[in-house]
Design a protein around this motif. Structure first.
Motif, PDB file in Angstrom:
ATOM      1  N   SER A   1       0.943  -1.215   0.091  1.00 44.62           N
ATOM      2  CA  SER A   1      -0.085   0.075   0.022  1.00 44.62           C
ATOM      3  C   SER A   1       0.768   1.374  -0.073  1.00 44.62           C
ATOM      4  N   PHE A   2       0.445   2.384  -0.384  1.00 43.27           N
ATOM      5  CA  PHE A   2       1.162   3.640  -0.775  1.00 43.27           C
ATOM      6  C   PHE A   2       0.696   4.652   0.473  1.00 43.27           C
ATOM      7  N   LEU A   3       1.371   4.743   1.482  1.00 49.18           N
ATOM      8  CA  LEU A   3       0.940   5.682   2.536  1.00 49.18           C
ATOM      9  C   LEU A   3       1.761   6.880   2.651  1.00 49.18           C
ATOM     10  N   LEU A   4       0.981   7.962   3.221  1.00 47.95           N
ATOM     11  CA  LEU A   4       1.744   9.175   3.466  1.00 47.95           C
ATOM     12  C   LEU A   4       1.799   9.550   4.928  1.00 47.95           C
TER      13      LEU A   4
ATOM     14  N   LYS B   1      -5.558   6.163   9.382  1.00 43.50           N
ATOM     15  CA  LYS B   1      -5.772   5.171   8.637  1.00 43.50           C
ATOM     16  C   LYS B   1      -6.263   5.903   7.191  1.00 43.50           C
ATOM     17  N   ASP B   2      -6.507   7.028   7.088  1.00 44.76           N
ATOM     18  CA  ASP B   2      -7.019   7.529   5.926  1.00 44.76           C
ATOM     19  C   ASP B   2      -5.675   8.205   5.099  1.00 44.76           C
ATOM     20  N   GLN B   3      -4.616   8.049   5.664  1.00 45.23           N
ATOM     21  CA  GLN B   3      -3.483   8.809   4.707  1.00 45.23           C
ATOM     22  C   GLN B   3      -2.954   7.653   3.849  1.00 45.23           C
ATOM     23  N   ILE B   4      -3.627   6.882   3.013  1.00 49.58           N
ATOM     24  CA  ILE B   4      -3.478   5.908   1.985  1.00 49.58           C
ATOM     25  C   ILE B   4      -3.754   6.494   0.864  1.00 49.58           C
ATOM     26  N   VAL B   5      -2.959   6.372  -0.358  1.00 53.83           N
ATOM     27  CA  VAL B   5      -3.479   6.878  -1.664  1.00 53.83           C
ATOM     28  C   VAL B   5      -3.700   5.502  -2.350  1.00 53.83           C
ATOM     29  N   GLY B   6      -4.972   5.361  -2.944  1.00 57.81           N
ATOM     30  CA  GLY B   6      -5.343   4.428  -3.763  1.00 57.81           C
ATOM     31  C   GLY B   6      -6.001   3.362  -2.730  1.00 57.81           C
ATOM     32  N   ARG B   7      -6.338   2.030  -2.994  1.00 59.42           N
ATOM     33  CA  ARG B   7      -7.013   1.152  -1.877  1.00 59.42           C
ATOM     34  C   ARG B   7      -5.713   0.352  -1.270  1.00 59.42           C
ATOM     35  N   ARG B   8      -6.071  -0.347  -0.154  1.00 57.91           N
ATOM     36  CA  ARG B   8      -5.080  -1.268   0.310  1.00 57.91           C
ATOM     37  C   ARG B   8      -4.638  -2.134  -0.940  1.00 57.91           C
ATOM     38  N   GLY B   9      -3.325  -2.528  -0.776  1.00 60.22           N
ATOM     39  CA  GLY B   9      -2.869  -3.549  -1.607  1.00 60.22           C
ATOM     40  C   GLY B   9      -2.902  -3.153  -3.031  1.00 60.22           C
ATOM     41  N   GLN B  10      -2.990  -1.729  -3.308  1.00 57.97           N
ATOM     42  CA  GLN B  10      -2.770  -1.205  -4.688  1.00 57.97           C
ATOM     43  C   GLN B  10      -1.436  -0.581  -4.919  1.00 57.97           C
ATOM     44  N   GLY B  11      -0.755  -0.409  -3.796  1.00 60.45           N
ATOM     45  CA  GLY B  11       0.416   0.404  -3.889  1.00 60.45           C
ATOM     46  C   GLY B  11       1.328   0.227  -4.881  1.00 60.45           C
ATOM     47  N   TRP B  12       1.472  -0.831  -5.431  1.00 58.80           N
ATOM     48  CA  TRP B  12       2.476  -0.958  -6.576  1.00 58.80           C
ATOM     49  C   TRP B  12       2.022  -0.321  -7.818  1.00 58.80           C
ATOM     50  N   GLN B  13       0.553  -0.383  -8.055  1.00 60.88           N
ATOM     51  CA  GLN B  13       0.168   0.151  -9.217  1.00 60.88           C
ATOM     52  C   GLN B  13       0.169   1.747  -8.837  1.00 60.88           C
ATOM     53  N   VAL B  14      -0.146   2.236  -7.584  1.00 63.04           N
ATOM     54  CA  VAL B  14      -0.055   3.505  -7.784  1.00 63.04           C
ATOM     55  C   VAL B  14       1.647   4.191  -7.861  1.00 63.04           C
TER      56      VAL B  14
END
Lengths: 394, 353
Positions: free
Chosen positions: A183-186, A220-233
Motif C-alpha cells: 500500500s502507498f501511505l503518506l 488510516k486515511d493517509q493512504i493513496v489508492g486502496r489497500r494492496g494497490q500501492g504497487w500500481q500507484v
C-alpha cells in the motif's frame, strides 16, 4: 521530417524569452525551502513556467497539457541558464500521483503547499533487502483501530532530513502475492518512532539517508489508492522518473564545458585540445551525445504524433544517457591527469570540483532509478520480446 | 513537429524491401559474391523502381528525391546485403555532376541504368600504399586504389586537391581488387596518360558528394546491423541449451539489449543527418562526419555481438550471417575510417588544425 513547432509555438518561445530577459538577474535560489526559492517559485507559477498544467484550485497555473510548450520553456531556461522552479520528489512524483489517484481531500491538503515549497517530501521505496526487486519490500503496516502501525526501514531516502512528509510503500497484506500486498501511505516525518541516519556516499556527501520505523502510528486515511494497490500507484509515475535521469541536452551543454576545459588546461605547455589522443576521445563522445540528442527528438515526436511509435528509443535513454555522461566526466578527469584528482579544498580544483563529483554522481545514477542491468532486462523482455528467466521455486 | 520518415518514405522503403525479398534473397547474394553471376540483374531490377535516378532531378530523367530518401533506400540495401553500385552510381556520381553542373547529359543514362559511374576518391581523403594520381595537360597518370565499382563505364577521380575528373573505364587498366565484402566491388585503376575531363575544381563539390556518401554508408550499416540484431534475437528464442531457450539467459539478453541500446539512437542520427544534408547546411558537414564514424563503431560492435549470440553457427558460412558482418566492415573502412573522420569533425569545429 518537420522540425519546426509552428508559428504559434515560435511566438510562445518569444514570450518565454521576453520573460527571461526581464528576469535576467535572477540568481539560483540556494537551499531547499529558502524564502528566495519560494518567491521565485511563485513568480514562475504566475507566469506559467512551472506547475503549468496543475489546476489553479491546487495552486498551479491551470494550462492544458502541451508537451511542446513545456519543452520550449525547458530549452529556453536551459540556454539562458535561468533557474527553474522547485524540484524534488514531492513535486515531480507525488503531485502527479495525487492528481491521478488521490482523494479530493488529499489533493486539497497536499498539492498547494507542496507546490509552493511549504511542504517538502521524501520518497520511501527501497529497503536494504528490496532494491532491484522492489516488490519484495518488507516494511510492514498493520491496521490497529484507526491507525496504521509501521515497522521496518527504508534506504536511499534523499532529503529525508529536510522533509516534512514521506510517501512510502509498505506491506499491508502479508499473505497476498508480493505485488498485491503493498500500500502507498503518506506520513509526517516528525511522527514518533522515526529515526533518520544520514548515508554518506562516495562523493562524501550525505545525499541519502536510512530511515527506521518503530511502531510509527499513521492515521488510516493517509493512504493513496486502496489497500494492496500501492504497487500500481507507484508505477503510475515511475517511468517518468527514469526518463529524466539523463537529459541529452544537458549532456551536450556539459560537452561544451568539457571543450572549454580542454582549451584552457595544458600538458607540458600544450593545450589538451591540441593533443590528438584526447581530441579523439572527445570527438567519439560528441558523436554519441549527438546520437542521443536525435533519439530524444524521435521520442518527443512519437509522443506528439499518435501514429508514430518509438518504444525502443524511449527504453534505452536511461541506460545510454547515464553511461555516456559518466564517460564524458571521466574524459575531463583523464585530460587533467593528476590535476583531475583534486578534491575538497585543493587549490587546483577545476570547475568547483564538479568533474569528479559528476563522475561519481553519474555512477550513482547508473545504479539508481533501476540499475542499468535492470534496464537491459526491460529492453530485452518488453522491447525485444525475449522470455523472462525461469523462476526458482522457493 | 514530426521527427521521422514521411508516409512516402515509408512506402519507398516498403517497395524496395519487397523487391529485394522477392528477387535478391541470400542465395542470389551468394551467387554474386562468388562471381557466379554479376550484380547487373539486381541493378536492372532496382532501375525499374527508379533507384539509380533517386537523386537525379526530374528534368534530367530522374526521380528528383532528396538525401533522406537515399538514406531510406540505403537502409534497405544494407538490411538485405544487396549487391549493387548504389553508392557510386546513384549517390556520388549524380551529386558531383549536378553540383558541378557538368556533363549533365550523363544523368539520363545514369537514371536509366544504362551506364555506371564508379568513383576513385581515395586520393582526396588520404592515399594508401602507392596510390598516386597526377594530372597534366588534361591527362591522368598514376593509379587509384580501392575505387568503387569494378564494372563501371566511367570513373570520377578525385585528386589530392579535391578536383574531380571524369575518365572512360575503357581507356584505363581496371583490375578487380577482391575485399571481404563481395557485395560491392572495388578495383585498382591504372592511368597511362588517359584523357580526363575536368568536372570540378571546386573542393566544395567533392565535399558535398563525400558528405552524402558518408551518410548513405552509415544508413547502409544501420540496415545491416538492425538485420543482425533481429536475427540474433530470433535465434536466441529458438536455440535451446540446458533445456531452455538461450534467450532466457541474462548473459544473452543483455547482449541483445546492449546492441539495441547502441543502435536505436543511430536510427535517429542517420535520419537527421540525411535531413540536414538538404535542409540544415550549417550542421550538415559535422553531422556527416559524426554519423559515418559513429555508425562505423556501432556497426562493428553489433556485428560482432550478433555473431556471438549465434554461437558456432554464427561463425559458419552455412548461416551466411558473415555477409552482414562484412558489409558493416566495408562501410567502416571506405571513404574514411572513424579516426580520420573524427579528426575531420574536430577541424570543422575549429578544434584541430
Amino acid at each position: 521530417m518537420e522540425l519546426s513547432f509552428g508559428p504559434e509555438y515560435e511566438s510562445f518561445r518569444d514570450e518565454v524569452r521576453d520573460f527571461i530577459t526581464k528576469h535576467k538577474d535572477q540568481q539560483a535560489p540556494s537551499g531547499a525551502g529558502s524564502d528566495a526559492g519560494k518567491s521565485w517559485q511563485k513568480t514562475l507559477i504566475e507566469a506559467g513556467y512551472t506547475a503549468r498544467t496543475i489546476p489553479k484550485e491546487y495552486g498551479g497555473f491551470g494550462a492544458e497539457p502541451d508537451m511542446v510548450k513545456s519543452r520550449i520553456i525547458n530549452e529556453e531556461f536551459a540556454t539562458a541558464r535561468m533557474p527553474g522552479g522547485l524540484g524534488g520528489q514531492g513535486i515531480s512524483m507525488l503531485i502527479p500521483t495525487l492528481l491521478e489517484l488521490g482523494t479530493d481531500e488529499q489533493k486539497e491538503q497536499f498539492i498547494k503547499p507542496t507546490l509552493h515549497g511549504e511542504m517538502v517530501w521524501c520518497q520511501g521505496y527501497s529497503e536494504p533487502g528490496a532494491g532491484s526487486d522492489l516488490a519484495s519490500l518488507r516494511t510492514s503496516a498493520v491496521l490497529d483501530g484507526d491507525e496504521w502501525v509501521i515497522n521496518g526501514s527504508k534506504i536511499w531516502t534523499s532529503t529525508a532530513h529536510l522533509a516534512h512528509w514521506m510517501f512510502c510503500l509498505v506491506r499491508t497484506e502479508p499473505d497476498a502475492p508480493k505485488h498485491n500486498g503493498i500500500s502507498f501511505l503518506l506520513l509526517r516525518m516528525d511522527t514518533p518512532g522515526i529515526e533518520i541516519r544520514p548515508l554518506v556516499d562516495m562523493t562524501m556527501n550525505a545525499n541519502f539517508n536510512e530511515v527506521f520505523f518503530t511502531d510509527v502510528r499513521v492515521p488510516k486515511d493517509q493512504i493513496v489508492g486502496r489497500r494492496g494497490q500501492g504497487w500500481q500507484v507507484a508505477n503510475a509515475i515511475l517511468g517518468h522518473e527514469r526518463d529524466s535521469l539523463a537529459d541529452p541536452n544537458a549532456s551536450l551543454t556539459r560537452l561544451n564545458s568539457l571543450i572549454d576545459l580542454m582549451k584552457t588546461e595544458t600538458l607540458g605547455g600544450e593545450r589538451l585540445i591540441d593533443n590528438p589522443l584526447y581530441r579523439e576521445r572527445l570527438m567519439k563522445i560528441q558523436g554519441r551525445a549527438m546520437a542521443m540528442r536525435y533519439n530524444d527528438m524521435h521520442v518527443l515526436s512519437s509522443r506528439l504524433n499518435k501514429d508514430q511509435e518509438a518504444p525502443l528509443a524511449r527504453m534505452i535513454t536511461k541506460l545510454q544517457g547515464t553511461e555516456l555522461r559518466h564517460e564524458l566526466e571521466a574524459l575531463a578527469i583523464d585530460a587533467m591527469g593528476e590535476v583531475g584528482l583534486s578534491f575538497g579544498s585543493n587549490p587546483y580544483l577545476r570547475g568547483g570540483g564538479s568533474w569528479q563529483y559528476q563522475f561519481m554522481y553519474f555512477l550513482g545514477l547508473i545504479i539508481g532509478g533501476g540499475t542499468n542491468q535492470i534496464q537491459k532486462n526491460i529492453i530485452s523482455e518488453r522491447g525485444l520480446g525475449m522470455p523472462k528467466e525461469p523462476k526458482i521455486e522457493k | 513537429m514530426r521527427f521521422g520518415l514521411s508516409e512516402e518514405q515509408t512506402l519507398l522503403a516498403d517497395s524496395v524491401t519487397r523487391f529485394l525479398a522477392d528477387n535478391v534473397p541470400l542465395d542470389e547474394v551468394r551467387k554474386v559474391a562468388s562471381g557466379e553471376s554479376s550484380d547487373a540483374a539486381v541493378w536492372q531490377g532496382l532501375t525499374e523502381l527508379g533507384v539509380p535516378g533517386l537523386l537525379i532531378p526530374e528534368d534530367h530523367g530522374g526521380v528528383g528525391l532528396g538525401s533522406l530518401d537515399a538514406v531510406v533506400v540505403a537502409d534497405c540495401l544494407g538490411a538485405n546485403v544487396t549487391p549493387s553500385p548504389f553508392l557510386s552510381s546513384a549517390v556520388i556520381a549524380p551529386t558531383v555532376l549536378v553540383a558541378a553542373g557538368q556533363r549533365e547529359d550523363l544523368l539520363g543514362s545514369l537514371a536509366g541504368g544504362e551506364i555506371r559511374i564508379g568513383t576513385a576518391f581515395g586520393e582526396a581523403i588520404g592515399a594508401r600504399v602507392d596510390a598516386d594520381v597526377k594530372v597534366s595537360g588534361g591527362k591522368l597518370s598514376g593509379k587509384s586504389l580501392f575505387a568503387l565499382d569494378t564494372h563501371a563505364d566511367h570513373f570520377l577521380v578525385a585528386t589530392k586537391g579535391k578536383h574531380v575528373y571524369l575518365v572512360n573505364a575503357s581507356d584505363c587498366e581496371v583490375t578487380d581488387l577482391p575485399t571481404v565484402d563481395r557485395t560491392r566491388t572495388t578495383c585498382e585503376i591504372k592511368y597511362n596518360n588517359v584523357a580526363a575531363e575536368l568536372i570540378s575544381d571546386n573542393p566544395d563539390v567533392f565535399t558535398e558528394a563525400l558528405d552524402r556518401a558518408r551518410v548513405v554508408m552509415a544508413a547502409d550499416t544501420l540496415g545491416a546491423a538492425q538485420h543482425m540484431i533481429d536475427e540474433a534475437v530470433a535465434y536466441a528464442k529458438v536455440r535451446e541449451q540446458f533445456n531452455r531457450p538461450i534467450a532466457t539467459f541474462q548473459a544473452v539478453k543483455h547482449m541483445c539489449a546492449q546492441m539495441t541500446a547502441d543502435l536505436e539512437p543511430c536510427r535517429s542520427m542517420v535520419w537527421y543527418a540525411g535531413h540536414a544534408l538538404d535542409n540544415v547546411p550549417e550542421e550538415a558537414r559535422l553531422l556527416a562526419c559524426h554519423t559515418k564514424a559513429h555508425l562505423a563503431e556501432v556497426g562493428r560492435s553489433v556485428s560482432k555481438t550478433a555473431t556471438e549470440v549465434h554461437g558456432g553457427m554464427g561463425f559458419t558460412d552455412l548461416l551466411g550471417l558473415h555477409y552482414w558482418f562484412k558489409r558493416c566492415g566495408f562501410n567502416r573502412q571506405m571513404l574514411g575510417v572513424p579516426e580520420l573522420v573524427r579528426e575531420e569533425a574536430a577541424r570543422i569545429q575549429g578544434l584541430a588544425a
